[in-house]
Write a protein that holds these residues in place. Structure first.
Motif, PDB file in Angstrom:
ATOM      1  N   GLY A  21       1.592  -0.623 -20.550  1.00 16.63           N
ATOM      2  CA  GLY A  21       1.871  -0.992 -19.174  1.00 16.63           C
ATOM      3  C   GLY A  21       0.646  -0.948 -18.291  1.00 16.63           C
ATOM      4  N   ILE A  22       0.860  -1.420 -17.065  1.00 15.42           N
ATOM      5  CA  ILE A  22      -0.184  -1.406 -16.046  1.00 15.42           C
ATOM      6  C   ILE A  22       0.418  -0.889 -14.745  1.00 15.42           C
ATOM      7  N   VAL A  23      -0.291   0.020 -14.093  1.00 14.67           N
ATOM      8  CA  VAL A  23       0.055   0.437 -12.738  1.00 14.67           C
ATOM      9  C   VAL A  23      -0.865  -0.321 -11.783  1.00 14.67           C
ATOM     10  N   TYR A  24      -0.257  -1.033 -10.843  1.00  9.70           N
ATOM     11  CA  TYR A  24      -1.016  -1.758  -9.823  1.00  9.70           C
ATOM     12  C   TYR A  24      -0.965  -0.967  -8.516  1.00  9.70           C
ATOM     13  N   VAL A  25      -2.126  -0.761  -7.908  1.00  9.44           N
ATOM     14  CA  VAL A  25      -2.207  -0.018  -6.648  1.00  9.44           C
ATOM     15  C   VAL A  25      -3.012  -0.834  -5.634  1.00  9.44           C
ATOM     16  N   HIS A  26      -2.428  -0.960  -4.450  1.00 10.19           N
ATOM     17  CA  HIS A  26      -3.080  -1.686  -3.339  1.00 10.19           C
ATOM     18  C   HIS A  26      -3.274  -0.677  -2.205  1.00 10.19           C
TER      19      HIS A  26
END
Length: 361
Positions: A21-26
């Motif tokens: 998986g990938i965690v996306y953070v903005h």
């Protein structure tokens, strides 16, 4: 506005498989945080209401109590990345992986509000969190995981069953035999599908079979205890439900009847249809299904077939319908270390295809 999302490589898993998986953070606005945490958890729990009587003085008084239990299959809580100087401003993606333990039971969730209430849950989830000290307003997101039990190849093939009995009126006078054969197109179905059943009845008795019934049955078994009364001793609570029942014309004396019967694998509440919960085989939560075919003979015991079937969860629609945030194409990849770290050759492979990987990733 600060945002966080999780995307896994697929929507359903079997115990022993690896979640990528990938965690996306903005982070357009500075936050007082020094890192990103990831939690992966699986557990089962159940509870049911029961009644008992106790003597109070000269009287016996009825009471109600609750028996319950909870068991964790696994729990991992680890920091994906540290930022000693504070969480940087920008768009970031954090690849991770985690291998599920083998032999996990299927997801399950059911609540009954009948005369004696009960509930049961088998649940899995992955959670990402930008920990902000001194506040409850952490930046976090949770994605439920759909875990299915492994399906054996032979259960995907058609299944044949035979039942035979002597019709005995008044429980003792023999009136001849009835032979029932049933064929299911397979033994494993996705919730919401339709089972195709062929029923062949040979009535060699002198009694007419007016009709027969086809039923979908569910058996739920729960284990738990009342911490106030049981001293740790666990009891078993069994719930047998008829999910649906249909009746069909039977078979006259000395004749044969062949019927093709569709059986819908869902449940109804009023005019609404709902997908069945999958079968599961946990330690304290178990759910199984079987199809009953009953020759209902007047003044005589029924002649029956009981055919077990396995029902598994439908596709993870939440995962299928997920839309990437518009800023995901601007993400800078931050490799993580430790238990959840992804080897570089995997991250550059097709394993991460479909997770909206950017050119930097």
């Amino acid at each position: 506005m600060n945002e966080i999302f999780i995307r896994t490589d697929k929507g359903e898993y079997v115990g022993g498989e690896t979640i990528f998986g990938i965690v996306y953070v903005h982070i357009p606005q500075p936050v007082e945080s020094k890192g990103l945490k990831l939690k992966v958890k699986g557990y089962e729990k159940c509870e049911w209401e029961y009644s008992y009587v106790e003597q109070e003085g000269d009287n016996w008084v009825k009471h109600t109590g609750d028996k319950k239990d909870k068991k964790e299959f696994f729990r991992v809580d680890i920091k994906l990345i540290d930022y000693p100087g504070g969480f940087p401003v920008g768009h970031f993606s954090y690849p991770f992986q985690y291998t599920l333990p083998r032999g996990l039971p299927s997801v399950f969730s059911c609540v009954s509000d009948g005369r004696m209430k009960w509930s049961a849950t088998v649940k899995y989830k992955v959670k990402a969190e930008v920990d902000i000290p001194g506040t409850k307003n952490d930046l976090k997101v949770t994605q439920p995981l759909i875990v299915r039990e492994e399906v054996k190849q032979q259960n995907k093939e058609s299944q044949n069953y035979t039942g035979q009995g002597t019709v005995r009126t008044c429980c003792c006078i023999p009136r001849g035999d009835v032979i029932v054969k049933a064929r299911l197109d397979k033994a494993v179905y996705q919730a919401g599908q339709q089972a195709e059943i062929t029923v062949d009845v040979v009535n060699q008795s002198s009694v007419d079979i007016e009709h027969f019934a086809v039923k979908l049955m569910r058996v739920v078994k729960l284990k738990g205890s009342d911490p106030h009364r049981d001293d740790g001793r666990k009891d078993t609570h069994c719930v047998l439900d008829t999910i649906c029942e249909n009746k069909y014309d039977g078979c006259k004396s000395g004749s044969q009847t062949l019927k093709n019967i569709p059986l819908q694998l869902w449940t109804k509440e009023g005019e609404r249809q709902f997908e069945l919960q999958p079968g599961t085989n946990g330690s304290i939560v178990k759910c199984s299904y079987h199809v009953d075919i009953e020759m209902q003979i007047p003044w005589a015991p029924d002649i029956e077939i009981h055919a077990p079937i396995q029902i598994y969860s439908p596709p993870n629609r939440r995962w299928e319908q997920w839309q990437p945030p518009v800023w995901s194409t601007q993400c800078q990849t931050e490799p993580v270390t430790g238990q959840f770290a992804v080897a570089a050759h995997l991250f550059e492979s097709t394993t991460f295809a479909g997770m909206y990987r950017t050119s930097n990733c």
